[in-house]
Design a protein around this motif. Sequence first.
Motif, short mmCIF file in Angstrom:
data_model
loop_
_atom_site.label_atom_id
_atom_site.label_comp_id
_atom_site.label_asym_id
_atom_site.label_seq_id
_atom_site.Cartn_x
_atom_site.Cartn_y
_atom_site.Cartn_z
N PRO A 102 31.04 7.02 -1.90
CA PRO A 102 30.33 7.08 -3.19
C PRO A 102 29.92 5.72 -3.71
O PRO A 102 28.83 5.57 -4.27
CB PRO A 102 31.37 7.74 -4.11
N LYS A 148 38.92 3.08 -15.82
CA LYS A 148 37.69 2.73 -16.55
C LYS A 148 37.99 2.32 -17.99
O LYS A 148 37.57 1.26 -18.45
CB LYS A 148 36.71 3.89 -16.50
N THR A 162 36.77 1.14 -9.05
CA THR A 162 36.99 2.07 -7.95
C THR A 162 38.41 1.91 -7.43
O THR A 162 38.95 0.80 -7.38
CB THR A 162 35.98 1.85 -6.81
N ASP A 207 25.03 10.75 -12.85
CA ASP A 207 24.23 10.98 -11.67
C ASP A 207 23.35 9.76 -11.44
O ASP A 207 23.37 8.79 -12.21
CB ASP A 207 23.43 12.28 -11.76
N ALA A 217 32.48 9.44 -17.44
CA ALA A 217 32.55 9.30 -15.98
C ALA A 217 31.51 10.20 -15.32
O ALA A 217 30.87 11.02 -15.97
CB ALA A 217 33.95 9.66 -15.49
N ARG A 218 31.32 9.99 -14.04
CA ARG A 218 30.48 10.83 -13.18
C ARG A 218 29.01 10.85 -13.57
O ARG A 218 28.41 11.92 -13.73
CB ARG A 218 31.02 12.27 -13.15
N TYR A 230 32.01 6.78 -11.04
CA TYR A 230 31.55 8.05 -10.48
C TYR A 230 32.61 9.14 -10.59
O TYR A 230 32.33 10.31 -10.30
CB TYR A 230 31.15 7.86 -9.01
N LYS A 231 33.84 8.77 -10.99
CA LYS A 231 34.88 9.77 -11.20
C LYS A 231 35.90 9.21 -12.17
O LYS A 231 35.91 8.01 -12.48
CB LYS A 231 35.56 10.14 -9.88
N GLY A 232 36.76 10.10 -12.67
CA GLY A 232 37.82 9.66 -13.57
C GLY A 232 39.00 9.11 -12.81
O GLY A 232 39.06 9.16 -11.58
N SER A 274 36.84 6.88 -1.83
CA SER A 274 36.02 6.20 -2.84
C SER A 274 34.94 5.33 -2.23
O SER A 274 34.00 4.92 -2.92
CB SER A 274 36.92 5.33 -3.73
#
Length: 225
Positions: A133, A38, A124, A106, A103-104, A32-34, A130
């Motif tokens: 989310p 990952k 995560t 929806d 990343a990210r 869901y984020k950088g 974190s």
Amino acid sequence: MVICKYINTVFWYSVIAVYCTTRMKIITVTGYKGGVAKSTTSVHLATYFSAKGKTVLLDGDPNRTAIAWSERGENKMPFIAVDQRQAVKFVAGSDYIIIDTPARPDSDDLKELAKGCDLMILPTAPDVLSLQPMLEIARDLGATKANFRALVTIVPPHPSTEGKQMRDELELGGVPVFKTTIRRTVGFPKAALAGVPIRDLDDARLRIAWADYQNLGKEIEELLK
């Protein structure tokens, strides 16, 4: 729109499906984020599974981190790292496909990504920001009956208990989570700069970092049986 950057990724999933065999396993790594390891996870899982069969890493991240990592080492990785748009050329006959996504995503993108793989991995960081989310993502994916697991990464060294606390909180919230956690180490940036997996660095102190990914790979093998 956020979904625009995922159109190609979801499209290429359908292309890959055409070439899939019953033995081929597709593992997607998304977040869901950088900044949650990952691409590091994608590279090291591809390294692990390359010992089990032909492995291709499809790099869908806009930064092409995995491809750049491989190129710095003159493409001597034990797996093939290619742009996802080259999937048609490389996936046929593969045993394992590791997909490093943008990343990210929806909610809708995440569900579509989950449908196109055998296992989705959600790295995560072990911090309170974190947690929420991840709980929301698990709720969204739970409705699809997707096979997914959270992976706690960038875990501070002992005596910190942040990694364990994050795992406990995720489990309490009903999120499937790997037993293995990935420790934080300066070895990963060094490996990326050298263009090799961390196991190939000439530093015995970093073997424990590779052991984390070996343990993760064994967990994944059990999940894919």
